[in-house]
Design a protein around this motif. Structure first.
Motif, PDB file in Angstrom:
ATOM      1  N   TYR A 201       0.764  -1.103  -0.107  1.00  0.00           N
ATOM      2  CA  TYR A 201      -0.195  -0.225   0.055  1.00  0.00           C
ATOM      3  C   TYR A 201       0.839   1.162   0.007  1.00  0.00           C
ATOM      4  N   ARG A 202       2.130   1.053  -0.013  1.00  0.00           N
ATOM      5  CA  ARG A 202       3.012   2.505  -0.002  1.00  0.00           C
ATOM      6  C   ARG A 202       2.742   3.278  -1.175  1.00  0.00           C
ATOM      7  N   PRO A 203       2.607   2.742  -2.380  1.00  0.00           N
ATOM      8  CA  PRO A 203       2.486   3.504  -3.463  1.00  0.00           C
ATOM      9  C   PRO A 203       1.319   4.384  -3.649  1.00  0.00           C
ATOM     10  N   ILE A 204       0.153   3.866  -2.595  1.00  0.00           N
ATOM     11  CA  ILE A 204      -0.915   4.832  -2.694  1.00  0.00           C
ATOM     12  C   ILE A 204      -0.510   6.196  -2.348  1.00  0.00           C
ATOM     13  N   ALA A 205       0.395   6.646  -1.395  1.00  0.00           N
ATOM     14  CA  ALA A 205       0.739   7.739  -0.993  1.00  0.00           C
ATOM     15  C   ALA A 205       1.575   8.504  -2.232  1.00  0.00           C
ATOM     16  N   ALA A 206       2.404   8.116  -2.952  1.00  0.00           N
ATOM     17  CA  ALA A 206       2.875   8.498  -4.066  1.00  0.00           C
ATOM     18  C   ALA A 206       2.072   8.818  -5.153  1.00  0.00           C
ATOM     19  N   GLU A 207       0.802   8.085  -5.223  1.00  0.00           N
ATOM     20  CA  GLU A 207      -0.372   8.504  -6.153  1.00  0.00           C
ATOM     21  C   GLU A 207      -1.034   9.645  -5.851  1.00  0.00           C
ATOM     22  N   LEU A 208      -1.394   9.606  -4.514  1.00  0.00           N
ATOM     23  CA  LEU A 208      -1.874  10.809  -4.073  1.00  0.00           C
ATOM     24  C   LEU A 208      -1.267  12.044  -4.238  1.00  0.00           C
ATOM     25  N   VAL A 209      -0.053  12.406  -4.059  1.00  0.00           N
ATOM     26  CA  VAL A 209       0.893  13.483  -3.962  1.00  0.00           C
ATOM     27  C   VAL A 209       0.947  13.849  -5.445  1.00  0.00           C
ATOM     28  N   ASP A 210       1.157  12.664  -6.427  1.00  0.00           N
ATOM     29  CA  ASP A 210       1.047  13.078  -7.673  1.00  0.00           C
ATOM     30  C   ASP A 210      -0.085  13.602  -8.338  1.00  0.00           C
ATOM     31  N   ASP A 211      -1.279  13.098  -7.866  1.00  0.00           N
ATOM     32  CA  ASP A 211      -2.478  13.618  -8.359  1.00  0.00           C
ATOM     33  C   ASP A 211      -2.987  14.992  -7.812  1.00  0.00           C
ATOM     34  N   LEU A 212      -2.844  15.102  -6.543  1.00  0.00           N
ATOM     35  CA  LEU A 212      -3.097  16.479  -5.823  1.00  0.00           C
ATOM     36  C   LEU A 212      -2.102  17.513  -6.134  1.00  0.00           C
ATOM     37  N   GLY A 213      -0.799  17.094  -6.512  1.00  0.00           N
ATOM     38  CA  GLY A 213       0.266  18.050  -6.404  1.00  0.00           C
ATOM     39  C   GLY A 213       0.798  18.509  -5.277  1.00  0.00           C
ATOM     40  N   GLY A 214       0.585  17.771  -4.374  1.00  0.00           N
ATOM     41  CA  GLY A 214       1.022  17.930  -2.712  1.00  0.00           C
ATOM     42  C   GLY A 214       0.534  17.040  -1.674  1.00  0.00           C
ATOM     43  N   VAL A 215       0.555  17.388  -0.628  1.00  0.00           N
ATOM     44  CA  VAL A 215       0.246  16.205   0.642  1.00  0.00           C
ATOM     45  C   VAL A 215      -1.029  16.809   0.945  1.00  0.00           C
ATOM     46  N   PRO A 216      -2.146  15.763   0.905  1.00  0.00           N
ATOM     47  CA  PRO A 216      -3.431  16.308   1.699  1.00  0.00           C
ATOM     48  C   PRO A 216      -3.202  16.547   3.295  1.00  0.00           C
ATOM     49  N   ASP A 217      -4.230  17.282   3.741  1.00  0.00           N
ATOM     50  CA  ASP A 217      -3.937  17.419   5.186  1.00  0.00           C
ATOM     51  C   ASP A 217      -4.331  16.215   6.128  1.00  0.00           C
ATOM     52  N   ALA A 218      -5.246  15.176   5.336  1.00  0.00           N
ATOM     53  CA  ALA A 218      -5.774  14.331   6.015  1.00  0.00           C
ATOM     54  C   ALA A 218      -6.068  13.066   5.328  1.00  0.00           C
ATOM     55  N   VAL A 219      -5.739  11.799   5.513  1.00  0.00           N
ATOM     56  CA  VAL A 219      -6.264  10.649   4.732  1.00  0.00           C
ATOM     57  C   VAL A 219      -7.216   9.801   5.561  1.00  0.00           C
ATOM     58  N   VAL A 220      -8.482   9.468   5.245  1.00  0.00           N
ATOM     59  CA  VAL A 220      -9.426   8.653   6.139  1.00  0.00           C
ATOM     60  C   VAL A 220      -9.531   7.557   5.453  1.00  0.00           C
TER      61      VAL A 220
END
Length: 386
Positions: free
Chosen positions: A200-219
């Protein structure tokens, strides 16, 4: 891909893989992966979960059905700027596919006969699918209290051997342990097999790539919680590689009817042993539509400590939501074209709590929608109400 060792989370004893518990103190194991550089965190030309192979433990095979790189969509929802990560559109319609792609590859590496697991349904379908793709056998133990009839029929269609076990998930978990051995890789998706969390580590990279940054919270909806921990580990990789400077708040969500992690969290943090004592206290499991996350952790309570630790270190929290809130969240998603199982809807239900979503409308929250509604009849009833 990264070299690794398996190490005890309590005493630090290292052991070879496959392994499921520390030979010295019987505590859960976690993988200690080699460090990553920035280039390891970026997508490659690989297919499926192997697009981010640089974040994953090293295996020689690469079984895939095209899992991963799931859509991230903005959602009309009051409060924070909400996005949903559609893990529900993986090949077998749940996030479990990422773990099973890695697990089937490892089983082939080690010359094993097949995969064995306990499941409430989603993992059964996923394991059966990937075992079939890899030419492996699959044995599934499912508790009678899981209401997983449709999912089990799908697993059987893929060639899995399915055995019902009287009781709840923890009873099926014990049966899978009895069946694991030299020829079978136990892929029960709690923390029994330390390899699975790493998928599940790649999910973090996918989120940053898609958002262009780090979300405040992941639920994240959680039973034992390896999905949440795996995503958090991915964000720590990105920090270590110098690509981001902070990790989001990781928020675990449970159904009130079965919420051992939320109960432990609510008692406050006074040290690991106090949390362990809370998790070992018996918990009454009530009826819930969110059967996929209804895990009382009986017999493997210390696994829950891994999730609690990830949440604490990220500055997050664990919440519990009731059945009406889960049902309403499912209807809200359906009205926006997204049909998910109740366990997935629980993630959106938690965002009504400002302590989860954050006090400011500028906060960006991602709700991970873990499974599709097509495999769960109770979702049809909840979604058609009103």
């Amino acid at each position: 891909m990264r070299t690794f060792t398996a190490a005890c989370v309590r005493c630090g004893h290292t052991t070879g893989y496959p392994a499921y518990r520390c030979p010295a103190c019987a505590s859960p194991l976690a993988l200690d992966l080699a460090p990553v550089a920035a280039a390891d965190c970026r997508p490659t030309t690989g297919r499926g979960v192997w697009r981010y192979a640089g974040l994953l433990p090293r295996v020689r095979h690469a079984v895939t059905l095209g899992e991963g790189e799931t859509p991230l969509l903005p959602l009309r929802h009051g409060g924070a700027a909400t996005h949903v990560k559609l893990e529900s559109v993986n090949p077998s319609l749940s996030f479990k596919d990422r773990a099973m792609a890695l697990a089937a590859s490892a089983a082939l590496d080690h010359g094993l006969t097949g995969l064995v697991l306990a499941s409430t349904g989603n993992a059964a379908v996923s394991a059966a699918s990937y075992a079939a793709a890899a030419g492996l056998r699959c044995r599934v133990f499912c508790a009678t209290g899981s209401n997983a009839g449709n999912k089990l029929e799908t697993a059987r269609a893929h060639g899995a051997e399915v055995e019902l076990v009287a009781g709840h998930y923890s009873d099926a978990y014990a049966a899978a342990i009895r069946a694991e051995g030299q020829a079978w890789l136990n892929v029960t998706t709690t923390y029994r097999n330390p390899l699975l969390t790493e998928a599940y580590r790649p999910i973090a990279a996918e989120l940053v790539d898609d958002l262009g940054g780090v979300p405040d919270a992941v639920v994240v909806p959680v039973g034992a919680g390896p999905l949440l921990r795996g995503i958090w580990l991915g964000f720590t990789d990105l920090v270590a590689a110098g690509l981001i400077t902070s990790v989001p708040r990781m928020v675990g969500v449970q159904a009130e009817a079965c919420a051992p992690l939320a109960r432990a969290w609510g008692a406050g943090y006074r040290g690991r042993e106090e949390w362990a004592a809370s998790l070992r206290q018996p918990i009454e499991v009530g009826p819930t539509a969110a059967a996929a996350i209804a895990d009382a952790l009986r017999g493997y309570e210390d696994e829950g400590l891994l999730t609690l630790d990830a949440v604490r270190r990220s500055g997050g929290r664990i919440s519990a939501v009731d059945e009406p809130a889960i049902a309403e969240a499912g209807r809200h998603l359906a009205r926006q074209g997204l049909f998910v199982e109740p366990a997935a809807a629980a993630a959106l239900a938690a965002l009504h709590d400002l302590a989860v979503a954050g006090p400011g409308r500028a906060d960006t929250c991602v709700a991970v929608l873990t499974g599709h509604g097509a495999k769960e009849p109770s979702t049809l009833t909840a979604g058609s109400a009103r």
